[in-house]
Design a protein around this motif. Structure first.
Motif, PDB file in Angstrom:
ATOM      1  N   SER A 268      -5.847  -7.327  -6.960  1.00  0.00           N
ATOM      2  CA  SER A 268      -6.127  -7.748  -5.582  1.00  0.00           C
ATOM      3  C   SER A 268      -6.161  -9.264  -5.475  1.00  0.00           C
ATOM      4  CB  SER A 268      -7.455  -7.148  -5.123  1.00  0.00           C
ATOM      5  OG  SER A 268      -7.829  -7.662  -3.868  1.00  0.00           O
ATOM      6  N   GLU A 269      -6.885  -9.901  -6.377  1.00  0.00           N
ATOM      7  CA  GLU A 269      -6.981 -11.363  -6.333  1.00  0.00           C
ATOM      8  C   GLU A 269      -5.621 -12.004  -6.573  1.00  0.00           C
ATOM      9  OE1 GLU A 269      -9.769 -14.907  -8.288  1.00  0.00           O
ATOM     10  OE2 GLU A 269     -10.056 -12.810  -8.824  1.00  0.00           O
TER      11      GLU A 269
ATOM     12  N   PHE B  21       0.824  -1.203   0.000  1.00  0.00           N
ATOM     13  CA  PHE B  21       0.000   0.000   0.000  1.00  0.00           C
ATOM     14  C   PHE B  21       0.865   1.263   0.000  1.00  0.00           C
ATOM     15  CE2 PHE B  21      -3.536  -2.497   2.290  1.00  0.00           C
ATOM     16  CZ  PHE B  21      -3.974  -2.990   1.075  1.00  0.00           C
ATOM     17  N   GLY B  22       1.954   1.255   0.767  1.00  0.00           N
ATOM     18  CA  GLY B  22       2.812   2.431   0.824  1.00  0.00           C
ATOM     19  C   GLY B  22       3.462   2.748  -0.506  1.00  0.00           C
ATOM     20  N   LEU B  23       3.993   1.711  -1.185  1.00  0.00           N
ATOM     21  CA  LEU B  23       4.604   1.940  -2.497  1.00  0.00           C
ATOM     22  C   LEU B  23       3.572   2.403  -3.511  1.00  0.00           C
ATOM     23  CD1 LEU B  23       7.030  -1.118  -2.712  1.00  0.00           C
ATOM     24  CD2 LEU B  23       7.612   1.273  -2.261  1.00  0.00           C
TER      25      LEU B  23
ATOM     26  N   ILE C 192      -7.224   1.754  -4.024  1.00  0.00           N
ATOM     27  CA  ILE C 192      -8.374   1.673  -3.118  1.00  0.00           C
ATOM     28  C   ILE C 192      -9.106   0.356  -3.301  1.00  0.00           C
ATOM     29  CG2 ILE C 192     -10.651   2.677  -2.674  1.00  0.00           C
ATOM     30  CD1 ILE C 192      -9.437   5.421  -3.193  1.00  0.00           C
ATOM     31  N   THR C 193      -9.225  -0.109  -4.545  1.00  0.00           N
ATOM     32  CA  THR C 193      -9.880  -1.398  -4.797  1.00  0.00           C
ATOM     33  C   THR C 193      -9.076  -2.548  -4.195  1.00  0.00           C
ATOM     34  OG1 THR C 193     -10.767  -0.500  -6.866  1.00  0.00           O
ATOM     35  CG2 THR C 193     -10.838  -2.892  -6.584  1.00  0.00           C
ATOM     36  N   ILE C 194      -7.742  -2.476  -4.296  1.00  0.00           N
ATOM     37  CA  ILE C 194      -6.908  -3.510  -3.671  1.00  0.00           C
ATOM     38  C   ILE C 194      -7.100  -3.504  -2.155  1.00  0.00           C
ATOM     39  CG2 ILE C 194      -4.527  -4.212  -3.223  1.00  0.00           C
ATOM     40  CD1 ILE C 194      -3.789  -3.283  -5.987  1.00  0.00           C
ATOM     41  N   ALA C 195      -7.156  -2.304  -1.559  1.00  0.00           N
ATOM     42  CA  ALA C 195      -7.378  -2.216  -0.115  1.00  0.00           C
ATOM     43  C   ALA C 195      -8.736  -2.803   0.261  1.00  0.00           C
ATOM     44  CB  ALA C 195      -7.277  -0.762   0.337  1.00  0.00           C
ATOM     45  N   LEU C 196      -9.764  -2.533  -0.546  1.00  0.00           N
ATOM     46  CA  LEU C 196     -11.085  -3.102  -0.270  1.00  0.00           C
ATOM     47  C   LEU C 196     -11.067  -4.622  -0.418  1.00  0.00           C
ATOM     48  CD1 LEU C 196     -13.387  -0.517  -2.087  1.00  0.00           C
ATOM     49  CD2 LEU C 196     -13.040  -0.777   0.379  1.00  0.00           C
TER      50      LEU C 196
END
Length: 784
Positions: A723-724, A260-262, A441-445
């Motif tokens: 994300s997957e 997330f930071g990168l 944001i989608t990856i975080a969700l």
């Protein structure tokens, strides 16, 4: 030089709001990156957090009773000591009839100033309240978790007649409790320790040494052994051992937060670069005038570099000063993270690296844009003569425009669509920059949804059993009857053995769960469940260790007894890094019986029972009911859930999503400004064809909304795939196996898209209305 300076001053006076926005945006990005780094250090390295907050000891020396451990404080390398403490090694059991653990009791009249235990539940010992008939104890959090102990519980300790009440639970930076390896720590008052009837071999002393230089750890240990004598020292532990164990438990958390930071850094970089490029592109006429009056291309490049680097330095300095000065005053986790970060070793150089990186990137982006500014001709080329696309694409767009107008689509939407994608390269760049924050944001969700799957539907990710039960005092028939009468649960018998794999180079876990008549509900994601004799399912870690696949036969030995099993499926396995092969308990017993001698022992009874609870059943209530029904003779424990160690991801993800939203808003401001500037040249033409001011405003708003919609669709679609892939990649590398990823609900994704488009439309409405109200000259770019 003087002319360049005067132009820079005039430029800043004429575009003061834009300059302020650039400074504030740069400051905001710097603050975001510094806070994100502090949060990463806070969340990914809890051992370092506890060590710093407690002023921890680098070396712990455990000796026999009567050893003069206090003399170690005289060593030159020692800055401070914790103790020495008198200790007693004992076995503690939670009452009634709960879990047992080996505990080292330390007598402490007051809370240590060095290696201070950080109380996270309850309170510290009180000489008045905890020295009476009911004596108190503070437990290290690692042993408290293993025993399910909490403040208010009662412990029975071997060698101490009276029961002790748990008054507090504390975090320490020492080596954590591990059953059969290292004991837990409990603090009691000296008079409580004196009441123990433990023998001399169970008594000892412990001292913690805080060193001036942690690099001297090995040397100090050697000096301590020389001074006290090797025969007097029973154990030595160092900060390196404790940190290595703690880091092993937080690798997954570190990977997620690092990703997330990168990603946030990439999104911020694209936003800043896009803003600078758009700003320079908006002043092409000014650049042409400068060249017409004698400025060379090199002077133009240097002016823009000096201007934007100065703004960047000002913004970075402002952001760094605000973060360093006011960060610790922010309430909640952010303030705690900043306070901790100030005391970490990397704080001496990491803020400088981050701030310098922001300046370097802005300088790099400015160099490219300034180089383009240096190539601007003294006499600007009319835009109408510039070929923006192929003849075929232009004809296609005009045909689509006429057809849309013929279908009575509102002209504002038609012209807004054409304006949004009239310049494909520029539009694609804007879409890409806006899509990156939405992708992250989608990856975080997706990560959040996967964590919810672990907690709300653990059976789907390899954790069908919430509790495990065993007893040393009940026979198997009584135990089965007791569990059969338990509320809202199903009990499956099980046993585990450590098996040697082919070549005898490593061990795996051979597990028997359920029976042929009552199979265990494994989470099988490849192949099928084991239903027949000699059939088994295996975790990803075991398949990779043996280089095996579903359908292969594998051989292993347990205490010299061979087992040959047919792997018919792969299940999600979170224990032992996935190096587990599971079959039915009947198959496990058949292997024991087949190789047992007539005089050998009978196959053992189940080692434990896994308890699969009905949906909605409370594990704590079921545990209490079983403990009460067995009169304390049944030990019931909770099955560890990997999601428990990732609880910090939720809070940090909210903060990172907030940072990404701010970065997206900054990029949206750039897109809105570019759309308004480009459409300002067409206002006379739009008015000439009969569009009202409200319709012209709608054209600009719809153009921005279409660009945002394209970015939202692309960002969420790519975010779902990323994300997957990332979550399943983590599952495969950790040994759990693929198949753990859970996509966010469609409604959530549609809501994200709708919110993004709505914010874009609202943000562009006011600038568009202002542009329409301006008095325009009959020129391509002039205004009165």
């Amino acid at each position: 030089m003087r002319a360049a300076a005067r132009w820079t001053q005039a430029h800043l006076r004429a575009h003061r709001p834009a300059a302020v926005l650039i400074v504030l945006a740069t400051a905001g990005i710097t603050i975001s990156l510094l806070l994100a780094t502090a949060l990463f250090a806070y969340a990914t390295d809890p051992w370092q957090r506890v060590f710093t907050q407690s002023s921890g000891a680098h070396v712990w020396i455990h000796t026999q009773a009567g050893t003069a451990t206090g003399s170690l404080a005289e060593l030159d390398e020692v800055r401070a000591t914790s103790g020495p403490f008198r200790t007693v090694r004992t076995t503690a059991s939670l009452q009634p009839g709960g879990a047992k653990a080996t505990v080292e009791l330390r007598g402490a009249a007051k809370r240590p100033a060095t290696a201070t235990p950080q109380v996270v539940a309850g309170r510290w010992l009180d000489a008045g309240a905890d020295a009476g008939a009911t004596k108190g104890i503070v437990l290290d959090s690692s042993v408290a978790r293993a025993m399910w102990a909490k403040p208010g519980d009662t412990l029975a300790l071997s060698g101490i007649a009276a029961h002790l009440r748990v008054v507090g639970v504390a975090d320490t930076a020492e080596v954590a409790f591990r059953a059969g390896e290292s004991p837990g720590v409990g603090w009691v008052l000296p008079e409580t320790l004196a009441a123990s009837d433990a023998g001399r071999d169970q008594r000892g002393r412990t001292i913690g040494l805080q060193l001036t230089d942690p690099a001297d750890t090995d040397y100090v240990v050697q000096r301590a052994v020389t001074r006290l004598g090797a025969d007097q020292i029973t154990d030595v532990s160092t900060w390196r051992q404790a940190k290595a164990e703690a880091e092993g438990d937080n690798q997954l958390l570190g990977r997620l937060l690092g990703l997330f930071g990168l990603g946030a850094l990439l999104a911020a970089a694209l936003a800043v670069g896009g803003a600078i490029s758009t700003r320079i592109r908006g002043h092409l006429r000014d650049i042409s005038v400068l060249k017409a009056i004698g400025f060379t291309p090199g002077q133009v490049v240097r002016m823009f570099l000096a201007l934007h680097l100065g703004l960047a330095l000002l913004g970075v300095a402002l952001g760094a000063l605000l973060t360093q000065g006011l960060g610790t005053l922010v309430p909640g986790r952010i303030g705690e993270a900043m306070a901790l970060w100030h005391r970490l070793p990397e704080h001496a150089w990491l803020p400088l690296v981050i701030s310098g990186g922001v300046v370097v990137f802005i300088g790099s982006a400015t160099c490219l844009a300034a180089w383009r500014a240096g190539r601007v001709p003294p006499v600007p080329v009319a835009r109408a003569a510039t070929v923006t696309g192929s003849r075929t694409s232009g004809l296609t767009r005009r045909a689509l425009t006429r057809r849309a107008l013929g279908l009575r689509v509102p002209p504002a939407l038609v012209l807004g669509w054409r304006g949004a994608f009239h310049r494909p390269l520029r539009s694609s760049a804007a879409v890409a920059r806006l899509a990156v924050p939405l992708l992250l944001i989608t990856i975080a969700l997706g990560t959040w949804t996967t964590l919810d799957r672990f907690t709300s539907h653990p059976g789907n990710v390899g954790l069908p059993a919430a509790l495990t039960a065993r007893s040393d005092t009940l026979d198997d028939r009584e135990l089965r009857q007791l569990l059969a009468s338990g509320p809202r649960m199903t009990a499956y018998p099980g046993a585990e053995e450590q098996a040697l794999v082919p070549g005898q180079t490593g061990t795996i876990t051979l597990r028997g769960l359920g029976t042929d008549a009552k199979p265990y509900p494994f989470a099988v994601v490849e192949g099928r469940a084991a239903r027949g004799p000699d059939e088994a399912v295996a975790g990803q870690g075991l398949l990779e260790l043996l280089d095996a696949h579903v359908g292969d036969w594998v051989r292993m030995t347990v205490a010299g007894r061979p087992y040959v099993l047919h792997i018919v499926g792969r299940n999600i396995e979170t224990a032992d890094a996935g190096r587990v092969i599971s079959t039915s308990l009947d198959t496990l017993r058949d292997g024991d019986t087949a190789d047992a001698t007539p005089s050998g022992p009978h196959p053992p009874r189940p080692d434990f029972y896994n308890l699969v609870l009905d949906h909605g059943a409370d594990p704590g209530a079921v545990r209490d009911a079983l403990t009460k029904a067995s009169a304390g003779r049944l030990e019931v424990r909770e099955v560890p859930n990997p999601a428990d160690q990732l609880s910090a991801v939720r809070a940090v993800s909210i903060g990172l999503i907030g940072v990404l939203i701010l970065i997206g808003l900054a990029e949206l401001a750039t897109t809105v400004g570019a759309a308004v500037r480009d459409r300002s040249r067409d206002l006379l033409a739009l008015k000439a064809v009969g569009l009202t001011p409200r319709q012209i405003t709608a054209v600009i708003v719809s153009a921005t909304a279409f660009v945002t919609l394209a970015a939202a669709l692309a960002g969420t679609a790519l975010g779902l795939l990323a994300s997957e892939w990332l979550i399943n990649l983590q599952g495969r590398t950790s040994g759990w196996g693929t198949g753990i990823a859970q996509r966010p609900a469609t409604g959530i994704l549609l809501l994200v898209i709708a919110v993004a488009v709505t914010i874009a439309a609202i943000a562009s409405a006011l600038p568009a209305a202002r542009a329409v109200r301006r008095r325009l000259a009959d020129s391509a770019s002039a205004q009165l």
